[in-house]
Design an enzyme around this catalytic site. Structure first.
Site, PDB file in Angstrom:
ATOM      1  N   GLY A  46       6.366  -7.485  -8.323  1.00 33.36           N
ATOM      2  CA  GLY A  46       7.412  -8.473  -8.577  1.00 33.36           C
ATOM      3  C   GLY A  46       7.194  -9.808  -7.880  1.00 33.36           C
ATOM      4  O   GLY A  46       7.619 -10.851  -8.381  1.00 33.36           O
ATOM      5  N   ASP A  67      -5.114  -5.183  -7.099  1.00 38.84           N
ATOM      6  CA  ASP A  67      -4.011  -4.225  -7.284  1.00 38.84           C
ATOM      7  C   ASP A  67      -4.611  -2.934  -7.829  1.00 38.84           C
ATOM      8  O   ASP A  67      -5.507  -2.972  -8.658  1.00 38.84           O
ATOM      9  CB  ASP A  67      -2.951  -4.752  -8.258  1.00 38.84           C
ATOM     10  N   CYS A 189       0.133 -11.405  14.993  1.00 41.56           N
ATOM     11  CA  CYS A 189      -0.434 -10.697  13.852  1.00 41.56           C
ATOM     12  C   CYS A 189       0.525  -9.565  13.490  1.00 41.56           C
ATOM     13  O   CYS A 189       1.555  -9.370  14.146  1.00 41.56           O
ATOM     14  CB  CYS A 189      -1.857 -10.217  14.142  1.00 41.56           C
ATOM     15  N   CYS A 213      14.931   6.000  -5.740  1.00 44.68           N
ATOM     16  CA  CYS A 213      14.079   4.847  -6.021  1.00 44.68           C
ATOM     17  C   CYS A 213      14.711   3.581  -5.461  1.00 44.68           C
ATOM     18  O   CYS A 213      15.935   3.426  -5.414  1.00 44.68           O
ATOM     19  CB  CYS A 213      13.722   4.760  -7.499  1.00 44.68           C
ATOM     20  N   CYS A 266      -1.771  -7.127  22.313  1.00 49.90           N
ATOM     21  CA  CYS A 266      -1.772  -6.539  20.962  1.00 49.90           C
ATOM     22  C   CYS A 266      -2.813  -5.414  20.885  1.00 49.90           C
ATOM     23  O   CYS A 266      -3.900  -5.502  21.462  1.00 49.90           O
ATOM     24  CB  CYS A 266      -2.117  -7.629  19.942  1.00 49.90           C
TER      25      CYS A 266
HETATM   26  P1  ATP Z   1       7.891   0.033  -7.657  1.00 47.90           P
HETATM   27  O1  ATP Z   1       7.135   0.607  -6.498  1.00 47.90           O
HETATM   28  O2  ATP Z   1       9.215  -0.542  -7.260  1.00 47.90           O
HETATM   29  O3  ATP Z   1       7.933   0.894  -8.855  1.00 47.90           O
HETATM   30  P2  ATP Z   1       5.706  -1.856  -7.729  1.00 47.90           P
HETATM   31  O4  ATP Z   1       4.758  -0.761  -7.341  1.00 47.90           O
HETATM   32  O5  ATP Z   1       5.290  -2.815  -8.807  1.00 47.90           O
HETATM   33  O6  ATP Z   1       7.083  -1.227  -8.191  1.00 47.90           O
HETATM   34  P3  ATP Z   1       6.199  -4.150  -6.037  1.00 47.90           P
HETATM   35  O7  ATP Z   1       6.795  -4.288  -4.701  1.00 47.90           O
HETATM   36  O8  ATP Z   1       6.829  -4.944  -7.151  1.00 47.90           O
HETATM   37  O9  ATP Z   1       6.129  -2.619  -6.398  1.00 47.90           O
HETATM   38  O10 ATP Z   1       4.669  -4.592  -5.964  1.00 47.90           O
HETATM   39  C1  ATP Z   1       3.759  -4.193  -4.984  1.00 47.90           C
HETATM   40  C2  ATP Z   1       2.383  -4.190  -5.626  1.00 47.90           C
HETATM   41  O11 ATP Z   1       1.408  -3.966  -4.605  1.00 47.90           O
HETATM   42  C3  ATP Z   1       2.223  -3.071  -6.667  1.00 47.90           C
HETATM   43  O12 ATP Z   1       1.737  -3.627  -7.874  1.00 47.90           O
HETATM   44  C4  ATP Z   1       1.209  -2.130  -6.020  1.00 47.90           C
HETATM   45  O13 ATP Z   1       0.370  -1.503  -6.980  1.00 47.90           O
HETATM   46  C5  ATP Z   1       0.422  -3.071  -5.099  1.00 47.90           C
HETATM   47  N1  ATP Z   1      -0.180  -2.365  -3.950  1.00 47.90           N
HETATM   48  C6  ATP Z   1       0.481  -1.696  -2.976  1.00 47.90           C
HETATM   49  N2  ATP Z   1      -0.377  -1.157  -2.079  1.00 47.90           N
HETATM   50  C7  ATP Z   1      -1.630  -1.494  -2.504  1.00 47.90           C
HETATM   51  C8  ATP Z   1      -2.944  -1.214  -2.005  1.00 47.90           C
HETATM   52  N3  ATP Z   1      -3.127  -0.490  -0.896  1.00 47.90           N
HETATM   53  N4  ATP Z   1      -4.010  -1.698  -2.684  1.00 47.90           N
HETATM   54  C9  ATP Z   1      -3.816  -2.424  -3.816  1.00 47.90           C
HETATM   55  N5  ATP Z   1      -2.601  -2.724  -4.330  1.00 47.90           N
HETATM   56  C10 ATP Z   1      -1.514  -2.267  -3.688  1.00 47.90           C
HETATM   57 ZN    ZN Z   2      -1.959  -9.001  17.156  1.00 49.26          ZN
END
Ligand code: ATP
Ligand code: ZN
Length: 292
Positions: A46, A67, A189, A213, A266
């Site tokens: 999002g 992603d 950090c 959810c 840290c």
């Molecule tokens: P929801 O979890 O609410 O169903 P979402 O997975 O799209 O929806 P968002 O917060 O909208 O959640 O987006 C986070 C994005 O970050 C997602 O598209 C998810 O696939 C990506 N993401 C999270 N962790 C990783 C990771 N370790 N490596 C690559 N992409 C990641």
């Molecule tokens: Zn740090």
């Protein structure tokens, strides 16, 4: 249709003329340097997908998109993706849409988990060499993920590669969010001030309630994406006051703003090294020198 960017004349039909007006009006000194800027985005949910679209419409030079997921119909309560994208990898669907909006932007996409050991080295390499020339580091990383493990991996990579990053988050109840700017060695950090979860050493997955959810609103996510990209543009084009931590509470329309300093103790060794280098240099606060 390829548009001759920044040099273009001021006409209503040229999308870059409105951006170049920022320069004529004295807001930004050299808007055209955005064409030489490379931004890496982790997470195309999002916040991240909307941030990628904003930077594409601003005429950014290069975007590197990460992603591991595919688009689902359940994602339609956010902006950017459309029902016909369901089932496609987020990186591929995003690249196709962004390319159609602005073919001048150089796009690179990777579908993997940035926390996984075999992929982390590749991820680090893209931070170090993902600049527009293919040799220099990216100018900025945007973290748009929804979990601490991914943020910790991004923190590690940015501390090691000495790359600036901006983190974003939206709360589980969808009515608050924040952005944060992290300069290795100069600001806290992600491990300097560990959230309770990290400090407690507990596995994140144990905290997720089964079958419950999280809520989400396109408004909060769109606002956080806007705050994130606005801060990124300030940093990259050197205008206005950068925010180091900016919160957003939708219920009260409150925007708390702070600076978070690094912790000399840290737990991240690369953070401590960057702090030492920074102290040694005794330099004034300034953006990283770029080839722009
Ligand atoms: P929801 O979890 O609410 O169903 P979402 O997975 O799209 O929806 P968002 O917060 O909208 O959640 O987006 C986070 C994005 O970050 C997602 O598209 C998810 O696939 C990506 N993401 C999270 N962790 C990783 C990771 N370790 N490596 C690559 N992409 C990641
Ligand atoms: Zn740090």
């Amino acid at each position: 249709v390829k548009i001759d960017h920044m040099s273009a004349e001021v006409t209503d039909s040229n999308p870059y003329s409105r951006l170049m007006a920022l320069k004529r009006m004295g807001v930004v000194k050299e808007y055209e340097r955005i064409r030489k800027v490379s931004v890496l985005i982790v997470g195309l949910g999002g916040v991240g997908s909307v941030a990628a679209e904003m930077l594409t419409r601003c005429g950014i030079g290069k975007l590197l998109l990460f992603d591991y997921d595919v688009v689902e119909l359940a994602n339609m309560n956010r902006l950017f993706f459309r029902p016909e994208h369901a089932g496609l990898r987020k990186t591929e669907a995003a690249m196709a849409t962004l390319e159609s909006i602005n073919p001048d932007v150089c796009l690179e996409g990777h579908t993997y988990d940035v926390t996984s050991v075999p992929h982390f080295e590749h991820f680090l390499d893209r931070l170090r060499r993902g600049g527009p020339d293919g040799r220099s580091p990216v100018h900025l990383v945007l973290s748009c993920v929804d979990n601490y493990a991914a943020r910790t991996a991004i923190n590690q990579a940015c501390n090691e590669a000495d790359v600036a990053w901006m983190e974003s988050g939206v709360s589980e109840d969808a009515v608050s969010g924040h952005i944060q700017t992290l300069f290795p060695g100069r600001t806290a950090c992600f491990e300097c001030l560990p959230p309770l979860l990290v400090a407690s050493g507990r596995e994140e997955s144990t905290l997720r309630r089964e079958g419950v959810c999280a809520a989400s609103l396109p408004t909060t996510m769109g606002i956080v994406a806007g705050l994130l990209v606005q801060n990124a543009l300030k940093y990259l084009l050197d205008f206005g006051d950068l925010s180091y931590y900016l919160g957003y509470s939708a219920l009260t329309d409150h925007f708390p703003r702070h600076t978070l300093w690094p912790n000399p103790d840290c737990g991240n060794i690369w953070c401590r090294r960057r702090q030492e280098t920074w102290r040694g240099k005794g330099r004034a606060w300034h953006r990283r020198e770029t080839d722009c």
